[in-house]
Scaffold this motif. Structure first.
Motif, PDB file in Angstrom:
ATOM      1  N   MET A 198       5.985   1.554 -27.651  1.00 48.54           N
ATOM      2  CA  MET A 198       7.332   1.600 -28.211  1.00 48.54           C
ATOM      3  C   MET A 198       7.788   0.224 -28.672  1.00 48.54           C
ATOM      4  O   MET A 198       8.391   0.071 -29.745  1.00 48.54           O
ATOM      5  N   LEU A 207       5.635  -0.932 -31.841  1.00 49.98           N
ATOM      6  CA  LEU A 207       5.909  -0.191 -33.074  1.00 49.98           C
ATOM      7  C   LEU A 207       7.408  -0.004 -33.336  1.00 49.98           C
ATOM      8  O   LEU A 207       7.777   0.643 -34.314  1.00 49.98           O
ATOM      9  N   LYS A 208       8.252  -0.546 -32.454  1.00 48.68           N
ATOM     10  CA  LYS A 208       9.712  -0.456 -32.602  1.00 48.68           C
ATOM     11  C   LYS A 208      10.180   1.002 -32.656  1.00 48.68           C
ATOM     12  O   LYS A 208      10.901   1.416 -33.562  1.00 48.68           O
ATOM     13  N   LEU A 209       9.763   1.771 -31.647  1.00 52.29           N
ATOM     14  CA  LEU A 209      10.090   3.191 -31.590  1.00 52.29           C
ATOM     15  C   LEU A 209      11.240   3.430 -30.613  1.00 52.29           C
ATOM     16  O   LEU A 209      11.368   2.741 -29.603  1.00 52.29           O
ATOM     17  N   LYS A 210      12.051   4.444 -30.896  1.00 52.51           N
ATOM     18  CA  LYS A 210      13.097   4.835 -29.961  1.00 52.51           C
ATOM     19  C   LYS A 210      12.493   5.494 -28.726  1.00 52.51           C
ATOM     20  O   LYS A 210      12.947   5.278 -27.601  1.00 52.51           O
ATOM     21  N   ASN A 211      11.499   6.299 -28.968  1.00 53.71           N
ATOM     22  CA  ASN A 211      10.878   7.030 -27.870  1.00 53.71           C
ATOM     23  C   ASN A 211       9.517   7.532 -28.320  1.00 53.71           C
ATOM     24  O   ASN A 211       9.292   7.744 -29.520  1.00 53.71           O
ATOM     25  N   MET A 212       8.595   7.693 -27.386  1.00 58.13           N
ATOM     26  CA  MET A 212       7.321   8.363 -27.654  1.00 58.13           C
ATOM     27  C   MET A 212       6.681   8.680 -26.317  1.00 58.13           C
ATOM     28  O   MET A 212       7.034   8.110 -25.290  1.00 58.13           O
ATOM     29  N   THR A 252       4.575   9.040 -37.412  1.00 58.00           N
ATOM     30  CA  THR A 252       5.886   8.990 -36.767  1.00 58.00           C
ATOM     31  C   THR A 252       6.790   8.062 -37.567  1.00 58.00           C
ATOM     32  O   THR A 252       6.408   7.549 -38.613  1.00 58.00           O
ATOM     33  N   ARG A 253       8.016   7.844 -37.081  1.00 64.29           N
ATOM     34  CA  ARG A 253       8.967   6.925 -37.703  1.00 64.29           C
ATOM     35  C   ARG A 253       9.555   6.009 -36.638  1.00 64.29           C
ATOM     36  O   ARG A 253       9.770   6.425 -35.500  1.00 64.29           O
ATOM     37  N   ASP A 254       9.841   4.763 -37.028  1.00 63.56           N
ATOM     38  CA  ASP A 254      10.382   3.802 -36.072  1.00 63.56           C
ATOM     39  C   ASP A 254      11.910   3.877 -36.028  1.00 63.56           C
ATOM     40  O   ASP A 254      12.521   4.758 -36.640  1.00 63.56           O
ATOM     41  N   LYS A 255      12.535   2.940 -35.318  1.00 61.32           N
ATOM     42  CA  LYS A 255      13.990   2.931 -35.145  1.00 61.32           C
ATOM     43  C   LYS A 255      14.730   2.829 -36.474  1.00 61.32           C
ATOM     44  O   LYS A 255      15.861   3.299 -36.609  1.00 61.32           O
TER      45      LYS A 255
END
Length: 466
Positions: free
Chosen positions: A106, A109-114, A252-255
């Motif tokens: 997270m 990759l600057k993800l909100k959640n995974m 997927t998509r990041d924040k």
């Protein structure tokens, strides 16, 4: 309870001195009459009975003052993503480990959640445990079938539970993948039937290997037979869990809503996006029993899952050393895998682990005085569940007073699935933390170089987290 009752708890075992009650080895009518009279004499006992019969023991011994103290806010708190749910499976050790790893993905990759796939390591763990079991059968062909060792090996050959070192061996060999690339199946979320039928086959094959040995078959012949057995295990796992991918593409998509596409093998994905040096992580335990002196390393005979993998290894330290190491790791921004006895003094709905919040001593007017050492020695407690520390509250005196726990029982318990653990509960019922060696002292580093003392397969430190 009133003041007089509090005084009684100082000596909860009260022997009746009435001459009408003979000291018989059996429960006589006179004894039972005396017991009933003693009970009826205390109105508080009758009130406690009415409360427990109507509401249950658990609800009747809650200390609500302690609940108010154990707030779900912390001076150190890590961003952990949304809470996961192991459902009807014993994969907490996998969920806890994957929760520590997904935080790295997270962040990178600057993800909100995974989520990382929990079905993927389950597949390989069941396969490897089956192979481990059959190899142990081949190594014990001359052991008496009714002996304690064979009873232990046959008891639960492919249980869901595990240890940190066992998970590390799986990841080193097979890597990790995002959940979308091998999602949950019916049987990964409810493993009872899969485990039942695998166990049935493995016990059958244990019998066959031992019978073939008696008939004079060589180890090579038996191992060739084992290979056909493992092919059947693989088939059963594919049918139940799906085939694990050798490579995958994940999108997927990041924040910031930026689209991401990654194509990799599981090993490549782990190396690039998790990047943990697994050999740098060690298990610190707190087992304050006379047979396990502190500052020594230990391993457990026949505990493992991957043939040829690293043996499970522990360094036994005082509980304050475990706390200090866990705090240091979280201060550096990294969560902590830990193992404890979650069924002790816990409130599931509130998501609270606290010795003072659950007071059976007040309800029953009797003490429960066993120490941590005594609970281990007399099989009252051992590690049963793995979770993740994602925060801690440091009080004004510089000491921790409560810990933030990421569980894997879904978001409907605790605060969106996050629990609170009192520091006293940590001392009494936490047995293991996994720490990067860089957070240990030089003296502790040197202790890790000792040859581990081998514990019996049935030692409490050989328990698995479910």
């Amino acid at each position: 309870m009133n003041t007089s009752q509090n005084k009684k708890r100082e000596n909860p075992v009260r022997l009746t001195t009435s001459v009408s009650v003979e000291l018989s080895p059996s429960l006589t009518a006179a004894m039972l009459t005396q017991f009933e009279e003693d009970f009826n004499r205390e109105s508080a006992y009758v009130s406690a009975m009415n409360a427990a019969v109507k509401n249950g023991i658990g609800a009747s011994c809650i200390d609500y003052e302690e609940i108010r103290f154990c707030q779900n806010n912390f001076s150190i708190s890590l961003d952990a993503g949304q809470v996961t749910n192991q459902k009807q499976s014993g994969r907490c050790w996998m969920f806890a480990a994957l929760n520590t790893m997904r935080q790295r993905v997270m962040k990178k990759l600057k993800l909100k959640n995974m989520e990382l796939s929990q079905n993927y390591p389950l597949f390989w763990d069941k396969l490897e445990k089956s192979n481990w079991f059959l190899e142990n059968i081949l190594a014990t062909l001359d052991e008496p079938l009714d002996g304690r060792l064979m009873h232990h090996l046959l008891a639960d050959p492919v249980a869901d539970g595990g240890q940190w070192d066992m998970f590390a061996d799986l990841v080193k060999k097979y890597g990790v993948i995002p959940q979308e690339t091998m999602p949950e199946s019916f049987d990964s979320s409810a493993t009872k039937d899969l485990t039942k039928y695998l166990t049935l086959k493995l016990r059958e094959w244990a019998m066959r290997l031992r019978d073939e040995h008696v008939q004079g078959k060589s180890q090579n012949e038996l191992r060739a037979l084992k290979k056909t057995m493992m092919s059947e295990v693989y088939r059963m796992l594919c049918i139940s869990l799906g085939k694990p991918p050798a490579s995958f593409t994940w999108e997927t998509r990041d924040k910031d809503d930026k689209f991401i596409r990654i194509s990799a093998t599981p090993q490549e994905f782990f190396k690039k996006y998790v990047g943990m040096k697994l050999d740098d992580y060690v298990s610190l335990i707190n087992a304050p029993t006379k047979d396990k002196p502190f500052y020594k390393t230990y391993t457990v005979r026949y505990l493992g899952n991957v043939a040829g993998g690293n043996p499970v290894r522990y360094l036994n330290l005082p509980i304050e050393d475990l706390k200090k190491a866990a705090i240091a790791q979280m201060k550096a921004g990294e969560s902590v895998w830990f193992g404890s006895d979650v069924q002790q003094r816990f409130l599931k709905t509130e998501g609270l682990l606290s010795v003072k919040a659950v007071r059976p001593d007040l309800l029953f007017d009797t003490e429960f005085p066993l120490t941590k050492e005594q609970r281990l020695d007399y099989r009252e407690s051992l590690m049963t569940h793995a979770m993740t520390f994602t925060g801690v509250n440091i009080a004004d005196d510089g000491k921790p007073n409560r810990w933030r726990v990421e569980n894997s029982w879904g978001k409907d318990v605790g605060k969106e699935g996050f629990w609170v653990m009192s520091d006293e509960w940590f001392s009494e019922f936490t047995y293991q933390v996994v720490i990067n060696k860089k957070y240990l002292s030089k003296k502790q580093h040197d202790m890790l170089e000792q040859k581990p003392i081998e514990l019996a397969p049935w030692d409490p430190m050989g328990s698995l987290a479910f």
